[in-house]
Design a protein around this motif. Structure first.
Motif, PDB file in Angstrom:
ATOM      1  N   ALA A 164       0.830  -1.195   0.000  1.00  0.00           N
ATOM      2  CA  ALA A 164       0.000   0.000   0.000  1.00  0.00           C
ATOM      3  C   ALA A 164       0.867   1.249   0.000  1.00  0.00           C
ATOM      4  O   ALA A 164       1.773   1.386   0.827  1.00  0.00           O
ATOM      5  CB  ALA A 164      -0.907  -0.002   1.224  1.00  0.00           C
ATOM      6  N   ALA A 165       0.565   2.144  -0.916  1.00  0.00           N
ATOM      7  CA  ALA A 165       1.265   3.422  -0.994  1.00  0.00           C
ATOM      8  C   ALA A 165       0.453   4.496  -0.289  1.00  0.00           C
ATOM      9  O   ALA A 165      -0.778   4.530  -0.410  1.00  0.00           O
ATOM     10  CB  ALA A 165       1.487   3.816  -2.452  1.00  0.00           C
TER      11      ALA A 165
ATOM     12  N   SER B  83      -1.219   1.556 -14.816  1.00  0.00           N
ATOM     13  CA  SER B  83      -2.429   2.134 -14.234  1.00  0.00           C
ATOM     14  C   SER B  83      -3.677   1.655 -14.968  1.00  0.00           C
ATOM     15  O   SER B  83      -4.759   1.614 -14.398  1.00  0.00           O
ATOM     16  CB  SER B  83      -2.355   3.659 -14.257  1.00  0.00           C
ATOM     17  OG  SER B  83      -2.140   4.123 -15.575  1.00  0.00           O
ATOM     18  N   GLY B  84      -3.507   1.283 -16.229  1.00  0.00           N
ATOM     19  CA  GLY B  84      -4.632   0.772 -17.011  1.00  0.00           C
ATOM     20  C   GLY B  84      -4.867  -0.708 -16.880  1.00  0.00           C
ATOM     21  O   GLY B  84      -5.831  -1.243 -17.438  1.00  0.00           O
ATOM     22  N   GLY B  85      -3.992  -1.398 -16.158  1.00  0.00           N
ATOM     23  CA  GLY B  85      -4.186  -2.819 -15.910  1.00  0.00           C
ATOM     24  C   GLY B  85      -3.390  -3.760 -16.791  1.00  0.00           C
ATOM     25  O   GLY B  85      -3.519  -4.988 -16.651  1.00  0.00           O
ATOM     26  N   SER B  86      -2.563  -3.250 -17.666  1.00  0.00           N
ATOM     27  CA  SER B  86      -1.706  -4.130 -18.468  1.00  0.00           C
ATOM     28  C   SER B  86      -0.631  -4.725 -17.579  1.00  0.00           C
ATOM     29  O   SER B  86      -0.055  -4.038 -16.734  1.00  0.00           O
ATOM     30  CB  SER B  86      -1.060  -3.346 -19.604  1.00  0.00           C
ATOM     31  OG  SER B  86      -2.044  -2.863 -20.491  1.00  0.00           O
ATOM     32  N   THR B  87      -0.360  -6.016 -17.779  1.00  0.00           N
ATOM     33  CA  THR B  87       0.568  -6.721 -16.904  1.00  0.00           C
ATOM     34  C   THR B  87       1.747  -7.296 -17.668  1.00  0.00           C
ATOM     35  O   THR B  87       1.677  -7.529 -18.884  1.00  0.00           O
ATOM     36  CB  THR B  87      -0.138  -7.864 -16.158  1.00  0.00           C
ATOM     37  OG1 THR B  87      -0.704  -8.770 -17.121  1.00  0.00           O
ATOM     38  CG2 THR B  87      -1.246  -7.333 -15.271  1.00  0.00           C
TER      39      THR B  87
ATOM     40  N   ASP C 284      -5.484  -2.126  -6.843  1.00  0.00           N
ATOM     41  CA  ASP C 284      -6.699  -1.405  -6.515  1.00  0.00           C
ATOM     42  C   ASP C 284      -6.324   0.069  -6.524  1.00  0.00           C
ATOM     43  O   ASP C 284      -5.682   0.559  -5.588  1.00  0.00           O
ATOM     44  CB  ASP C 284      -7.209  -1.840  -5.139  1.00  0.00           C
ATOM     45  CG  ASP C 284      -8.540  -1.201  -4.766  1.00  0.00           C
ATOM     46  OD1 ASP C 284      -8.831  -0.096  -5.282  1.00  0.00           O
ATOM     47  OD2 ASP C 284      -9.267  -1.782  -3.963  1.00  0.00           O
ATOM     48  N   ASN C 285      -6.669   0.763  -7.586  1.00  0.00           N
ATOM     49  CA  ASN C 285      -6.267   2.162  -7.735  1.00  0.00           C
ATOM     50  C   ASN C 285      -6.886   3.053  -6.658  1.00  0.00           C
ATOM     51  O   ASN C 285      -6.282   4.042  -6.243  1.00  0.00           O
ATOM     52  CB  ASN C 285      -6.628   2.669  -9.123  1.00  0.00           C
ATOM     53  CG  ASN C 285      -5.778   2.026 -10.210  1.00  0.00           C
ATOM     54  OD1 ASN C 285      -4.632   1.642  -9.976  1.00  0.00           O
ATOM     55  ND2 ASN C 285      -6.336   1.900 -11.405  1.00  0.00           N
ATOM     56  N   ALA C 286      -8.069   2.717  -6.209  1.00  0.00           N
ATOM     57  CA  ALA C 286      -8.722   3.520  -5.178  1.00  0.00           C
ATOM     58  C   ALA C 286      -7.980   3.435  -3.847  1.00  0.00           C
ATOM     59  O   ALA C 286      -8.032   4.362  -3.036  1.00  0.00           O
ATOM     60  CB  ALA C 286     -10.160   3.069  -4.995  1.00  0.00           C
ATOM     61  N   LYS C 287      -7.281   2.321  -3.633  1.00  0.00           N
ATOM     62  CA  LYS C 287      -6.537   2.115  -2.396  1.00  0.00           C
ATOM     63  C   LYS C 287      -5.030   2.290  -2.572  1.00  0.00           C
ATOM     64  O   LYS C 287      -4.275   2.086  -1.620  1.00  0.00           O
ATOM     65  CB  LYS C 287      -6.825   0.717  -1.844  1.00  0.00           C
ATOM     66  CG  LYS C 287      -8.268   0.490  -1.439  1.00  0.00           C
ATOM     67  CD  LYS C 287      -8.455  -0.919  -0.868  1.00  0.00           C
ATOM     68  CE  LYS C 287      -9.894  -1.141  -0.430  1.00  0.00           C
ATOM     69  NZ  LYS C 287     -10.103  -2.513   0.113  1.00  0.00           N
TER      70      LYS C 287
ATOM     71  N   TYR D  27      11.000  -9.952  -1.380  1.00  0.00           N
ATOM     72  CA  TYR D  27      10.183  -9.332  -2.416  1.00  0.00           C
ATOM     73  C   TYR D  27       9.985  -7.853  -2.080  1.00  0.00           C
ATOM     74  O   TYR D  27       9.602  -7.496  -0.963  1.00  0.00           O
ATOM     75  CB  TYR D  27       8.835 -10.038  -2.519  1.00  0.00           C
ATOM     76  CG  TYR D  27       8.921 -11.355  -3.243  1.00  0.00           C
ATOM     77  CD1 TYR D  27       9.576 -12.448  -2.681  1.00  0.00           C
ATOM     78  CD2 TYR D  27       8.357 -11.518  -4.511  1.00  0.00           C
ATOM     79  CE1 TYR D  27       9.676 -13.656  -3.357  1.00  0.00           C
ATOM     80  CE2 TYR D  27       8.441 -12.721  -5.192  1.00  0.00           C
ATOM     81  CZ  TYR D  27       9.106 -13.780  -4.615  1.00  0.00           C
ATOM     82  OH  TYR D  27       9.201 -14.977  -5.292  1.00  0.00           O
ATOM     83  N   TYR D  28      10.249  -7.015  -3.081  1.00  0.00           N
ATOM     84  CA  TYR D  28      10.132  -5.567  -2.931  1.00  0.00           C
ATOM     85  C   TYR D  28       9.064  -5.043  -3.889  1.00  0.00           C
ATOM     86  O   TYR D  28       9.093  -5.366  -5.081  1.00  0.00           O
ATOM     87  CB  TYR D  28      11.447  -4.873  -3.256  1.00  0.00           C
ATOM     88  CG  TYR D  28      12.599  -5.254  -2.367  1.00  0.00           C
ATOM     89  CD1 TYR D  28      13.436  -6.322  -2.696  1.00  0.00           C
ATOM     90  CD2 TYR D  28      12.871  -4.524  -1.207  1.00  0.00           C
ATOM     91  CE1 TYR D  28      14.503  -6.661  -1.881  1.00  0.00           C
ATOM     92  CE2 TYR D  28      13.936  -4.858  -0.394  1.00  0.00           C
ATOM     93  CZ  TYR D  28      14.745  -5.926  -0.723  1.00  0.00           C
ATOM     94  OH  TYR D  28      15.803  -6.257   0.076  1.00  0.00           O
ATOM     95  N   CYS D  29       8.183  -4.211  -3.399  1.00  0.00           N
ATOM     96  CA  CYS D  29       7.250  -3.560  -4.304  1.00  0.00           C
ATOM     97  C   CYS D  29       7.815  -2.187  -4.691  1.00  0.00           C
ATOM     98  O   CYS D  29       8.656  -1.619  -3.986  1.00  0.00           O
ATOM     99  CB  CYS D  29       5.871  -3.411  -3.685  1.00  0.00           C
ATOM    100  SG  CYS D  29       5.751  -2.232  -2.335  1.00  0.00           S
ATOM    101  N   TYR D  30       7.365  -1.711  -5.817  1.00  0.00           N
ATOM    102  CA  TYR D  30       7.748  -0.374  -6.261  1.00  0.00           C
ATOM    103  C   TYR D  30       6.544   0.295  -6.911  1.00  0.00           C
ATOM    104  O   TYR D  30       5.599  -0.381  -7.334  1.00  0.00           O
ATOM    105  CB  TYR D  30       8.930  -0.423  -7.229  1.00  0.00           C
ATOM    106  CG  TYR D  30       8.536  -0.744  -8.645  1.00  0.00           C
ATOM    107  CD1 TYR D  30       8.388  -2.065  -9.059  1.00  0.00           C
ATOM    108  CD2 TYR D  30       8.300   0.265  -9.581  1.00  0.00           C
ATOM    109  CE1 TYR D  30       8.016  -2.369 -10.341  1.00  0.00           C
ATOM    110  CE2 TYR D  30       7.925  -0.043 -10.870  1.00  0.00           C
ATOM    111  CZ  TYR D  30       7.783  -1.360 -11.255  1.00  0.00           C
ATOM    112  OH  TYR D  30       7.408  -1.669 -12.538  1.00  0.00           O
ATOM    113  N   ALA D  31       6.623   1.609  -7.010  1.00  0.00           N
ATOM    114  CA  ALA D  31       5.574   2.365  -7.685  1.00  0.00           C
ATOM    115  C   ALA D  31       6.174   3.634  -8.277  1.00  0.00           C
ATOM    116  O   ALA D  31       7.031   4.271  -7.650  1.00  0.00           O
ATOM    117  CB  ALA D  31       4.459   2.725  -6.703  1.00  0.00           C
TER     118      ALA D  31
END
Length: 119
Positions: free
Chosen positions: A23-24, A53-57, A72-75, A93-97
């Protein structure tokens, strides 16, 4: 300030499943790509999966069909569902944004969460 907080790591047997969350929060105006990297001892940090952001993976070949990234863009949250885990998936495991903080776009990283796959 922007923070990314991860959760969901742990110990699992081969063939088991885990779900990671990230979570950011903070001064966030917009988020572009989000994703997950992993780093095993003595190895470099490598991309596991990413989502726009559009859901492409996008996935590294070794996890295709077993891992699913979602967001979940709202969260402002990104998830990594990991199924059929193998010992070679063990790593931190590291998340990034990619986040626009009102001044500039930059990459932010989580603190890392340990995933151990062992019987």
């Amino acid at each position: 300030q922007v923070q990314l907080v991860e959760s969901g790591g742990g110990l699992v047997q081969p063939g088991g499943s885990l779900r990671l969350s990230c979570a950011a929060s903070g001064r966030i105006f917009s988020i572009n790509a989000m994703g997950w990297y992993r780093q095993a001892p003595g190895k470099q940090r490598d991309l596991v999966a990413a989502i726009t952001s559009g859901g492409s993976t996008n996935y590294v070949d070794s996890v295709k069909g077993r891992f699913t990234i979602s967001r979940d863009n709202a969260k402002n949250t990104v998830y990594l569902q990991m199924n059929s885990l193998k010992p070679e998936d063990a790593a931190v495991y590291y998340c990034y944004a990619e986040i626009y903080n009102g001044f500039t776009w930059r990459d932010y990283w989580g603190q890392g969460t340990q995933v151990t796959v062992s019987s």
